[in-house]
Structure formats: structure tokens, C-alpha cells
Scaffold this active site. Structure first.
Site, PDB file in Angstrom:
ATOM      1  N   ASN A  25       0.853  -1.190   0.000  1.00  0.00           N
ATOM      2  CA  ASN A  25       0.000   0.000   0.000  1.00  0.00           C
ATOM      3  C   ASN A  25       0.889   1.240   0.000  1.00  0.00           C
ATOM      4  O   ASN A  25       1.349   1.689   1.041  1.00  0.00           O
ATOM      5  CB  ASN A  25      -0.913  -0.023   1.226  1.00  0.00           C
ATOM      6  CG  ASN A  25      -1.980   1.049   1.145  1.00  0.00           C
ATOM      7  OD1 ASN A  25      -1.755   2.109   0.573  1.00  0.00           O
ATOM      8  ND2 ASN A  25      -3.130   0.777   1.737  1.00  0.00           N
ATOM      9  N   ASP A  26       1.124   1.777  -1.185  1.00  0.00           N
ATOM     10  CA  ASP A  26       1.998   2.939  -1.342  1.00  0.00           C
ATOM     11  C   ASP A  26       1.582   4.107  -0.465  1.00  0.00           C
ATOM     12  O   ASP A  26       2.357   5.034  -0.245  1.00  0.00           O
ATOM     13  CB  ASP A  26       1.936   3.436  -2.795  1.00  0.00           C
ATOM     14  CG  ASP A  26       2.867   2.670  -3.707  1.00  0.00           C
ATOM     15  OD1 ASP A  26       3.915   2.210  -3.231  1.00  0.00           O
ATOM     16  OD2 ASP A  26       2.538   2.548  -4.900  1.00  0.00           O
ATOM     17  N   CYS A  27       0.346   4.115  -0.059  1.00  0.00           N
ATOM     18  CA  CYS A  27      -0.195   5.285   0.620  1.00  0.00           C
ATOM     19  C   CYS A  27      -0.259   5.139   2.129  1.00  0.00           C
ATOM     20  O   CYS A  27      -0.712   6.041   2.817  1.00  0.00           O
ATOM     21  CB  CYS A  27      -1.580   5.596   0.064  1.00  0.00           C
ATOM     22  SG  CYS A  27      -1.497   5.940  -1.689  1.00  0.00           S
TER      23      CYS A  27
END
Ligand code: GLC
Ligand code: GLC
Length: 817
Positions: free
Chosen positions: A482-484
Site C-alpha cells: 500500500n503505497d499510501c
């Protein structure tokens, strides 16, 4: 409501009206020369690298949308009336319209006032050019005088610079026109060895190469001056905006048909043979290619070879199940999308501009899972390319540029999950091909030194073990899958990129997701080590996996589901104790895939895995798929980062982030729950959503990255179609876990976990050179599953390996109910 229908026999999606909610696109090209093309001929082309070798221009976020493309204009010279046979850009009402997107080709058919036009767009395999074949038919009772105008707008190669650096670019444009062929040669005078060409099979009435001459000043593509007045002006571009436009006059008797071929191509000359005369392109090598591809018979043969190429590829796995949506996705569209994502990573689509993202490390590794059976040789090369962007530490550049194959930090670094995906990618390659020689390949690190591929994998696994936090769980770094979820960023500056801003690695923030992924990867690696005879390694990585499982059970279980993470302060993320973001989807599927929490009562009931599945069903599942988290974040949480920057229901903040859904399908299948697995599969299957195209809005033939979640005002609306790990993972979930046809290191396993309403299905699978004809059926009275292979009963579910060239008949008998 629908905007078209599937034609499974021809492997096409047929769009029957041009005004789809958003452009519905397709990809041209299979290797090297590529393009995107919309249902109204919008799009652009590039060679190898969409940023650095862009042939044509396209305007993202333009009004009207989808501007720039492979345009043709037809003009009735007796009345002066003109139109676009692809509807855009003139948007003149057509009497009929039909676009067919097929496997690496698109046709657009239309009729207006008795003039039928069919355009076929494709890239012949092995060539660096695209063909547009226009077939015109006069269905009028009287002869017709038709002018055909073509139009492409050349990009000045570097698409980023092309869209920003006008003080230079308005002065650099150069072209040549020779024998009706338009050559775009900006910067060829200096360091470029390549040029573009745009050719036409017919004698020209004229041409234009300066955009303003063709369009007229203050006009758009919808109303080109040259078309309106019926002739081009043979303009030669010096600076400004080099353009390609041909003008051909065609006289058609009643009932007559005429074919016109256009070629748009890329050519690279040897550096020491660039010029025929000072400043003039040496065309010795390119001319024969142009001449050959302007011939109708070459074009027909090229198109046939493209179709044969796809027929061969899609023959690797064919299934016939009771569900049409499953069949067409597995047999056609999902396989196709897997290969497209393999080619493009996340670089070019209607949502990705080709300039900002190259090949993602984590993304490309996962793309292998769905494509390696279709392109094993290219998969092998991709693995070596990816591994060579690894550092000696085992860490990796988060992305690399396809042209140079070197990593860059432009999109950030320090994503601690990255290296583990390489293990999954290589494992998929080995399972499919049995080619263990790849492990002996010596691959350099991008900082210094080199190691065998086996050594690269060892470092990948060690990378996690070298970065363990206070609870014995892996440190998350900048982010994991999850890049975020940015637990170490604390960004307060407007507009700052979460991917590249500072990353305070305090040695505290841990990821339960990486723990699950590690457990899976370490077990995969142990199995590989064992096959290589490295039994100590195998034992040691299995022990590490066991230890990590124990840590997750102790510190990564929240009571009803797996926790997501611990933040920078050591507080839980994704816990019932949180007010927002109590439950996240990613660790639920991944931990179970890593084998964590599977053991409970019989059939896993009472296990952690079964409990988490109930929680997912109760808290995250919607009719449009499983949301990433709940409750959505309603305000910005500085300690969580970008995830809370999105409005509720979008992207990582509680959309149905489709990539994660197959992990739950797989987890359900591992628990033996075929009904839940298949139910989740159908919720996001684009073909099964075709009926609600007005809600879904994106293409019904490919997966999208996200579908707006329950908290969004547009719940059910898809975005970011095409380039997503959703393609590979759904392919894995349906084919390997639900249908159960699963390559393993030791051979092909067939272990279906079917929905209870299915009595049977059949499939053929090519695997390591042999062909397996598989029939799966339920049998009342069967106590356990077993196989009958060429008439012989085999216990268990592993099919004995057949010698290459042979065909085996495999019956799979499942117990009833
Ligand atoms: C995007 C990225 C992918 C990431 C996902 C979740 O799809 O390409 O790498 O895992 O978002 O943030
Ligand atoms: C954005 C997106 C995410 C993507 C990332 C990397 O943060 O939300 O999905 O993976 O950019 O480009």
C-alpha cells in the site's frame, strides 16, 4: 445498460456507440512498438519507452476528452461535407458505428450517406510500425468523389519535454517529404539516430507537415481548414508543430470498394550511416520496409500472423465452465490484460500518461504471476532486468526506465516489501517452466558487485530479516504494497509527494502485511532451495517463516482480524481500537496465503483464517467488491500519510482496490470455501459487470485498479482501468485456486475448490511442453479427491509430469457437496 457486447468467437468486444462514458481503449503492439487506441481512434504510439520515444502527441485531461489520435477524415467532394469515420474528432452524426477491440488490434466501422468505412489498426509482430488499413465502399446508386485526409501530430520524442519546453521546441521541428512519405526527423541532425515515418499507399493529391497549415489558426481537429476547403498546402514544417497529413482523392463507382493503407513507423539508422547528404536522412534501409508494408498482401499476411500469434498464446489454457463471464475472462480478456500489464507495467493508459512511471519493481514482479505462462522467455529476461536494479543489501529501485533498464529514484525508494515480490515472480517462473538454470545466472547489483540469481533471492529474503521491529514484525519503511500507508513520512507540506518526501525510519513502524508476504516468500524460497539440494537453506528459511507466523499470531492478530501495522509511535493500525481504519483488507488475504492462521477445527473452521473471513464479509464486502478498509478516514492523519489524503471511498482510502480482492478469493479457496471465493470473484469480474456499464463506466472487458467504495458518492464506478496487478492476481485466483490448475515446482496440480452449484468443468492446459486435457466432476460416494490419468487412478491432486509433446487425459474426481 450496455454500450456494446462481447463476441467471444472472434475474441472481440464490440462497442456499438461512440460516446462511451469514458474512452474505452485497446493496446496495439506485442513487443517494442506499441500504441493505445480508443474506440474513437484517440491515442498515441511509442517505441519501447512511452516517455523517451514518443511518436505522436496526445492531450490528457483535455476537453473534449481523448484528443489526439490516428485520425482520418472523409470529405464528399461533391458537397464539401466532411466527417470522421471514427466519430471523433468531428463528432458528426454517423448512420452506423461499430468499434471492435480485439487481441492487439482495433477496427472501427461506420457509414454515412452511403459511404462505408472500415479502418483496421494493428502492429505486425516483429515490426516497428503500425498499419491503418482503410476500406471504403460506395453503397450509393451513383459514383462518389471522396477525399481522404490522414492526420497525426508528431511528438518531439521526449513526451515530458514535448509538453513543457516550448521555448526550445517551437524551433526544433524538422521533417522531410520524399515520394509522398512524411519523415519526422526532429533532432536527427544531432544526437538522435531515429526518425518517424508516415506513408500512404496511394498517390497523393497533397500533404501537410505543419500543424497550423493543416488545421488553420485557432482551429481544432474537429474542423481542419485543409479538410474544409478540400486540399492541403504541401507545407513543410520548420519548427512549431510537425504534423503528418496526407490527402488522397478517390473516385468510387456504385458498389466499388477501395483499400488505402497508411503506415506510421519508427526507424533507427546505424550511427555511421545516418545521412544520404548533409542533413538528409539515409533511407536505404527503411524504404524497402515501407514499400513492403504498403502492399495489401503484406498487410493481410501480417494481420493473419498477429491473429495466429494470439491464437497460439491463448491456447496455453482454455476452460469451459458453467459461467460465461469466467470463460471469456480466463480464455480471452484476463489473459490478454495480463500480457498488456507485463508489457506496460503502470506506464501508459487513459490514466497513466507514459511520462511519470517506468517499470515498477513490485508491479512487474506481480505481473509475472499472470503472464509467465504466455511469455516465459520474456519473463526470464524481465526477471534478470529486475534483479539488476537490486542493491547489494537486497533492496531495490522502486522503478526503472524501460529504455535504459536503469533504476531511478524519481518515484521514491525504501518500500520494504519490494524485494519479496521478486521471490514470488521467480517462483512463478520456475513452477511454470522448470528452468532452474535461471538461478545460476550471474546478475549485477545496481550499486556494486554481482551474485547468482539464487544469491539475489537470498538477499531479498534477508532484507526483511535484517529489518525487524519491536514486535518481531518487519519494518515497513516508506510503505509496503500500500503505497499510501506512509507511517514514517509525517508530511505537512501541500503538494509534496509522499513517495519521495523524507522518510524518518525510526525503527518502530511495522507491517503485518509484509509479515504475511515474508512468510509466503520464505516458504517459496525454501521449496526452491530444497529442489536445488540446499537443504540447510531450506530448513533455515522454513524456520524463519515459522517464527514470523508465530509473531503474527502473537502481535499481529487483533481479535477478529489481522492487524494492519504498528505506527511510528508503536500504536496499532487497523485495529478495533482505532476510530477510523479499524480493519484493512491487505493483511487478511496475505497472511492466510502465507499459511498463517489456517489451522483450527476441521476445514479450518474456528481458525484465525476463518474468523478473519467472517470479519471481511461483515465489514468490508459490498456488492461491488471488497473495500480496502473501514471505516474510511474522514480527515487527514499525518501519522498515516497519503492514505488519509483521499476523500472517503476513493483509491487507498476505502475504495474497492481490486488488486487485493483475489487475495481473499485465494484465502477462501484455501479454507475450502468455493462459494465465497467465486462470489468475490464475480463481484469484480468486469464481464459480469457489463450490465451496469453506466455505473461501472470503464471498459467491461478489463479489470480496473479501483471501484469507488461505499463511502463515495459514486459507489460502483471504476477508475484506472487496464494497468493494475488486479489482472495477474485475478487470473491466479480463478485459474489456480478456484479452478485449481496450479503449476508447482514438482508439476501440475489440479485441486479445484468450486462453487457448490457447479457439477463440473473442462480445461486444456499446456505445461512444460505437454498437453493436459482436464475434466473435473463431482462424484457421490467419493471420500476424497483423486485423479484418473490416462485411465490410471492417482491418489492426491498432483498430475504426473508428461514428456514434452504428449497429451494426457486427466479426470479429477471431487467428493460431492
Ligand atoms: C498502485 C501501485 C502498486 C501499489 C498499489 C497500492 O497500483 O502501482 O505498486 O501496490 O497502487 O498502493
Ligand atoms: C499514488 C496512488 C497509488 C500509487 C502511488 C505511486 O499514491 O494513490 O495508488 O501506487 O501514487 O505512484
Amino acid at each position: 445498460m450496455r454500450y456494446g457486447h462481447f463476441d467471444d468467437h472472434r475474441r472481440e468486444y464490440v462497442i456499438t456507440r461512440p460516446d462511451t462514458p469514458v474512452p474505452w481503449i485497446n493496446y496495439l503492439g506485442t513487443d517494442g512498438f506499441f500504441g493505445i487506441v480508443s474506440n474513437t481512434a484517440g491515442g498515441y504510439s511509442w517505441h519501447r519507452d512511452a516517455r523517451l520515444r514518443r511518436l505522436t502527441r496526445y492531450r490528457y485531461n483535455n476537453v473534449p476528452s481523448d484528443t489526439g489520435g490516428r485520425y482520418l477524415y472523409l470529405r464528399d467532394d461533391s458537397t464539401g461535407e466532411y466527417w470522421s469515420p471514427s466519430w471523433q474528432p468531428t463528432r458528426t452524426a454517423l448512420d452506423s458505428y461499430e468499434c471492435r477491440h480485439g487481441m492487439s488490434y482495433t477496427t472501427i466501422d461506420s457509414a454515412k450517406d452511403g459511404i462505408l468505412a472500415r479502418t483496421l489498426y494493428f502492429v505486425p509482430p516483429g515490426e516497428t510500425l503500425e498499419v491503418w488499413r482503410l476500406t471504403l465502399t460506395n453503397e450509393r446508386a451513383e459514383p462518389a468523389e471522396i477525399s481522404v485526409f490522414s492526420s497525426v501530430e508528431f511528438a518531439l520524442w521526449d513526451a515530458q519535454d514535448d509538453a513543457t519546453n516550448y521555448q526550445r521546441n517551437y524551433s526544433t521541428g524538422e521533417v522531410e517529404v520524399e515520394n509522398g512519405v512524411i519523415y519526422h526527423k526532429t533532432e536527427y541532425r544531432e544526437r538522435r539516430d531515429h526518425f518517424a515515418f508516415f506513408a500512404c499507399s496511394e498517390p497523393l493529391a497533397g500533404f501537410d507537415t505543419q500543424r497550423e497549415a493543416f488545421l488553420g489558426s485557432y482551429r481544432g481537429f474537429d474542423r481542419p481548414l485543409a479538410v474544409e476547403r478540400g486540399h492541403t498546402s504541401d507545407s513543410i514544417a520548420h519548427g512549431w508543430s510537425p504534423h503528418g497529413a496526407h490527402h488522397v482523392r478517390i473516385a468510387l463507382e456504385p458498389g466499388a470498394t477501395k483499400e488505402v493503407i497508411f503506415l506510421l513507423g519508427y526507424w533507427e539508422n546505424p550511427r555511421d550511416a545516418k545521412f544520404a547528404a548533409p542533413g538528409i536522412i539515409n533511407k536505404t534501409l527503411v524504404k524497402p520496409v515501407i514499400e513492403r508494408w504498403l502492399r495489401p498482401e503484406t498487410v493481410s499476411a501480417g494481420f493473419a500472423s498477429l491473429n495466429a500469434h494470439w491464437a497460439d498464446l491463448l491456447d496455453v489454457l482454455r476452460v469451459e465452465t458453467p459461467d460465461d463471464d469466467t470463460n471469456r475472462m480466463v480464455n480471452i480478456w484476463n489473459a490478454y490484460q495480463c500480457l498488456v500489464t507485463f508489457n506496460m507495467s503502470r506506464s501508459v493508459s487513459s490514466f497513466e500518461t507514459g511520462v511519470s512511471r517506468g517499470m515498477g519493481f513490485r508491479d512487474s514482479c506481480q505481473d509475472l504471476l499472470g503472464s509467465v505462462q504466455l511469455a516465459p522467455k520474456r519473463g526470464r529476461q524481465r526477471i534478470l532486468d529486475l534483479a539488476s536494479t537490486q542493491f547489494e543489501s537486497g533492496g531495490a529501485y522502486h522503478q526503472y526506465q524501460p529504455l535504459t533498464k536503469t533504476g531511478n529514484d524519481a518515484i521514491g525508494s525504501g518500500f520494504n516489501d519490494d524485494p519479496l515480490w521478486l521471490v514470488l515472480g521467480v517462483a512463478a517462473y520456475l513452477k511454470e517452466t522448470g528452468d532452474f538454470s535461471i538461478l545460476d545466472e550471474v546478475v549485477p547489483f545496481s550499486d556494486s558487485g554481482a551474485a547468482s540469481m539464487y544469491g539475489h533471492l537470498e538477499r531479498s529474503v534477508r532484507y526483511t530479516l535484517d529489518r525487524i521491529g519491536p514486535h518481531g514484525l518487519p519494518l515497513i519503511g516508506r510503505a509496503d504494497w500500500n503505497d499510501c500507508l506512509n507511517l514514517n513520512c509525517f508530511s505537512v507540506t501541500p503538494g509534496e509527494s509522499f513517495q519521495t518526501t523524507q522518510n524518518i525510519d525510526g525503527g518502530v513502524a511495522e507491517s503485518v502485511f509484509i509479515a504475511g508476504l515474508f512468510t509466503l516468500a520464505a516458504k517459496e524460497f525454501a521449496a526452491i532451495a530444497e529442489r536445488c539440494g540446499k537443504l540447510d537453506d531450506a530448513d533455515s528459511y522454513r524456520a524463519s517463516a515459522e517464527k514470523m507466523s508465530a509473531m503474527v499470531a502473537e502481535h499481529g492478530w487483533d481479535g477478529e482480524w489481522f492487524l494492519r501495522a504498528y505506527d511510528h509511535y508503536g500504536n496499532p493500525v487497523g485495529s478495533a481500537r482505532n476510530a477510523e481504519g479499524k480493519i484493512f483488507v491487505e493483511p487478511q488475504g496475505m497472511c492466510v496465503m502465507g499459511g498463517i492462521g489456517l489451522n483450527g477445527g476441521g476445514n479450518g473452521s474456528g481458525s484465525l483464517a476463518a474468523r478473519m473471513l467472517t470479519s471481511v464479509q461483515e465489514r468490508l464486502a459490498t456488492p461491488h467488491g471488497i473495500m480496502l478498509l473501514q471505516p474510511a478516514f474522514t480527515y487527514y492523519h499525518v501519522e498515516l500519510g497519503e492514505i488519509s489524503s483521499y476523500p472517503p471511498g476513493y483509491k487507498e482510502n476505502a475504495s474497492v482496490f481490486c488488486h487485493t480482492n483475489p487475495w481473499l478469493m485465494i484465502a477462501a479457496a484455501m479454507l475450502g470455501d468455493g462459494d465465497t471465493a467465486f462470489d468475490y470473484y464475480r463481484r469484480i469480474n468486469p464481464s459480469a459487470r457489463e450490465e451496469i456499464s453506466e455505473t461501472h463506466r470503464c471498459e467491461p472487458y478489463v479489470y480496473a485498479q479501483m471501484i469507488a467504495g461505499r463511502d463515495a458518492p459514486t459507489h460502483g464506478e471504476a477508475k484506472n482501468s487496464w494497468l493494475t496487478g488486479t489482472a495477474a492476481w485475478n487470473f491466479v485466483a480463478i485459474t489456480q485456486w478456484i479452478l485449481g490448475i496450479r503449476p508447482e515446482l514438482t508439476g501440475l496440480r489440479v485441486e479445484p475448490v468450486l462453487p457448490s452449484s457447479w457439477p463440473s468443468y473442462t480445461a486444456t492446459r499446456q505445461f512444460r511442453g505437454a498437453r493436459y486435457e482436464i475434466t473435473v466432476r463431482r462424484e457421490s460416494g467419493a471420500a476424497t479427491s483423486y485423479l484418473v490419468v490416462d485411465g490410471q487412478r492417482v491418489e492426491g491432486t498432483l498430475v504426473p509430469l508428461m514428456p514434452a509433446g504428449e497429451t494426457a487425459r486427466v479426470e479429477v474426481i471431487l467428493p460431492e457437496g
